[in-house]
Write a protein that holds these residues in place. Structure first.
Motif, mmCIF file in Angstrom:
data_model
loop_
_atom_site.group_PDB
_atom_site.id
_atom_site.type_symbol
_atom_site.label_atom_id
_atom_site.label_comp_id
_atom_site.label_asym_id
_atom_site.label_seq_id
_atom_site.Cartn_x
_atom_site.Cartn_y
_atom_site.Cartn_z
ATOM 1 N N LEU A 4 -3.119 36.892 0.772
ATOM 2 C CA LEU A 4 -3.831 36.478 2.042
ATOM 3 C C LEU A 4 -3.666 35.143 2.216
ATOM 4 O O LEU A 4 -3.241 34.715 3.170
ATOM 5 C CB LEU A 4 -5.241 37.155 2.315
ATOM 6 C CG LEU A 4 -5.730 36.578 3.735
ATOM 7 C CD1 LEU A 4 -4.926 36.953 4.873
ATOM 8 C CD2 LEU A 4 -7.082 37.285 3.920
ATOM 9 N N LEU B 143 -1.341 33.198 5.261
ATOM 10 C CA LEU B 143 -1.989 32.383 6.057
ATOM 11 C C LEU B 143 -1.553 31.010 6.158
ATOM 12 O O LEU B 143 -1.239 30.151 6.989
ATOM 13 C CB LEU B 143 -3.726 32.246 5.730
ATOM 14 C CG LEU B 143 -4.271 33.481 6.244
ATOM 15 C CD1 LEU B 143 -5.872 33.213 5.859
ATOM 16 C CD2 LEU B 143 -4.372 33.542 7.495
ATOM 17 N N ASP B 144 -1.354 30.352 4.864
ATOM 18 C CA ASP B 144 -0.518 29.057 4.517
ATOM 19 C C ASP B 144 -1.309 28.112 5.529
ATOM 20 O O ASP B 144 -0.700 27.250 6.295
ATOM 21 C CB ASP B 144 1.043 29.131 4.982
ATOM 22 C CG ASP B 144 1.502 27.975 4.747
ATOM 23 O OD1 ASP B 144 1.248 27.480 3.608
ATOM 24 O OD2 ASP B 144 2.636 27.735 5.313
ATOM 25 N N LYS C 5 -3.625 28.380 7.925
ATOM 26 C CA LYS C 5 -4.046 28.803 9.215
ATOM 27 C C LYS C 5 -5.485 28.762 9.036
ATOM 28 O O LYS C 5 -5.944 29.819 8.065
ATOM 29 C CB LYS C 5 -3.268 29.823 9.927
ATOM 30 C CG LYS C 5 -1.634 29.381 10.024
ATOM 31 C CD LYS C 5 -0.932 30.825 10.543
ATOM 32 C CE LYS C 5 0.212 30.315 10.745
ATOM 33 N NZ LYS C 5 0.989 31.659 11.159
ATOM 34 N N ALA D 82 -8.891 30.565 9.408
ATOM 35 C CA ALA D 82 -9.541 32.345 9.490
ATOM 36 C C ALA D 82 -10.654 32.428 8.567
ATOM 37 O O ALA D 82 -10.868 31.504 7.792
ATOM 38 C CB ALA D 82 -8.202 33.133 8.825
ATOM 39 N N VAL E 260 -12.730 35.057 6.915
ATOM 40 C CA VAL E 260 -12.452 36.233 6.283
ATOM 41 C C VAL E 260 -13.621 36.874 5.597
ATOM 42 O O VAL E 260 -14.328 35.975 4.662
ATOM 43 C CB VAL E 260 -11.179 36.030 5.312
ATOM 44 C CG1 VAL E 260 -10.903 37.800 4.793
ATOM 45 C CG2 VAL E 260 -10.249 35.431 5.781
ATOM 46 N N ARG F 69 1.491 40.018 6.127
ATOM 47 C CA ARG F 69 2.159 39.370 7.291
ATOM 48 C C ARG F 69 2.350 40.363 8.482
ATOM 49 O O ARG F 69 2.034 39.967 9.737
ATOM 50 C CB ARG F 69 3.634 38.989 6.981
ATOM 51 C CG ARG F 69 3.679 37.781 5.965
ATOM 52 C CD ARG F 69 5.018 37.419 5.689
ATOM 53 N NE ARG F 69 5.972 37.968 4.926
ATOM 54 C CZ ARG F 69 5.749 37.914 3.808
ATOM 55 N NH1 ARG F 69 5.216 36.909 3.060
ATOM 56 N NH2 ARG F 69 6.655 38.695 3.004
ATOM 57 N N LEU G 118 -1.228 40.419 10.232
ATOM 58 C CA LEU G 118 -1.567 39.231 11.001
ATOM 59 C C LEU G 118 -0.460 38.981 12.219
ATOM 60 O O LEU G 118 -1.101 38.432 13.204
ATOM 61 C CB LEU G 118 -1.365 37.851 9.932
ATOM 62 C CG LEU G 118 -2.300 37.830 9.107
ATOM 63 C CD1 LEU G 118 -1.953 36.733 7.991
ATOM 64 C CD2 LEU G 118 -3.695 37.806 9.563
ATOM 65 N N ASP G 119 0.820 39.340 12.165
ATOM 66 C CA ASP G 119 1.639 39.126 13.130
ATOM 67 C C ASP G 119 2.343 40.474 13.960
ATOM 68 O O ASP G 119 3.076 40.173 14.897
ATOM 69 C CB ASP G 119 2.681 38.228 12.628
ATOM 70 C CG ASP G 119 2.434 37.174 11.710
ATOM 71 O OD1 ASP G 119 1.436 36.237 12.252
ATOM 72 O OD2 ASP G 119 3.066 36.576 10.712
#
Length: 310
Positions: free
Chosen positions: A21, A25-26, A28, A30, A32, A110, A113-114
């Motif tokens: 995760l 997310l790299d 970003k 969040a 959790v 991915r 999230l997207d």
């Protein structure tokens, strides 16, 4: 973004999920939160606790049983949250039918999230077992006969080692335990009818592992359920049934040469919003790959667009 993750520790440790995760997310931002299932609570309680924090996204990480338990709670509570699936089980059938990446945790994250959410129906079965009157939700399929017998006959150790192929190994024993019976079937507002079969499956989804499509027309978001009655006996009828399911409803459709569904001597299909079943004697039922118990009568309904899944 607030993300709540309901995960089954019997399927994986938490650390690999956290690492995957974080990579997706790299950096970003969040928030959790993690909610662990237990043997006593396969997901409903964890989902309830997760939703108390009003997340923007609920992720369920586990097999079909965990997914079913979480989906059941979402549908029952009419929760206003989008669901994503991290498939970690043997069958991962809802994930397969929704084109969620299998055996690729980062790719599944991915999509979580997207991805764009789509409405998904939830089926409900009401039945009476030795424990009393029960009501259960399902997202893939339920039924009695060959499917339920395969679950009972499957070696759990082999299932851990070989995955869904363990069900194939149990097929021979399951066949010997599934005899043809006449039973009552009422579809929607129609008149009760008597049909003969050893297997009845009522599904929200139709595709299984290995590309087999038991219910080729099933769509998990169409507001209806599809059903299948199998009555094959003897080598010749079983060969014809396998040909129809694997070749006619599988390969030929995949290459664009399949025709619209048609019943055969040993395969009968239909669609409905309500299916009521009366058996001459109690039969073992399965729901989304889990043994439910024995019942003589049960009624199945559909809750259209009960949840939104990415």
């Amino acid at each position: 973004m607030r993300i709540a993750i309901v995960w089954n520790p019997a399927k994986t440790e938490r650390d690999p999920l956290e690492t995957a995760l974080a990579d997706v997310l790299d950096g970003k931002p969040a928030e959790v939160r993690w909610f662990e299932t237990t043997e006593e609570d396969p997901g409903r309680g964890a989902a309830q606790a997760a939703l108390a924090g009003e997340p923007d996204l609920l992720v369920v990480a586990g097999g079909d049983g965990t997914v079913r338990a979480v989906a059941e709670y979402l549908a029952d509570s009419a929760a206003d949250v989008e669901l994503a699936i991290l498939p970690l089980g043997t069958g991962n059938l809802l994930a397969r039918n929704l084109d969620v990446p299998i055996e690729d945790v980062p790719a599944a994250f991915r999509q979580a999230l997207d991805g764009e959410a789509r409405p998904v129906d939830v089926g409900w079965v009401e039945l009476t077992t030795d424990a009393g009157r029960e009501r259960h939700g399902f997202v893939v399929m339920l039924g009695f006969g060959l499917d339920a017998q395969m679950i009972v006959e499957t070696d759990e150790d082999l299932k851990e080692r070989a995955g869904w192929l363990a069900y194939v190994e149990s097929l021979g024993r399951a066949l010997s335990g599934s005899d043809v019976v006449s039973f009552g079937l009422t579809v929607d507002d129609g008149h009760p009818q008597t049909v003969a079969g050893h297997t009845l499956l009522i599904g929200n989804c139709g595709a299984l592992q290995g590309g087999v499509k038991l219910l080729p027309e099933a769509d998990p978001g169409d507001g209806e359920l599809d059903y299948l009655v199998l009555s094959a006996e003897g080598v010749a009828q079983w060969l014809g049934t396998v040909k129809k399911m694997v070749w006619d409803d599988g390969v030929k459709r995949l290459i664009g040469r399949g025709e619209q569904d048609a019943d055969s001597e040993s395969v009968r299909r239909g669609r409905a919003s309500v299916v009521a079943v009366t058996l001459p004697e109690p039969r073992l039922l399965e729901v989304d790959g889990e043994e439910l118990g024995q019942a003589r009568e049960f009624t199945v309904t559909v809750q259209p667009a009960a949840m939104r899944v990415r």
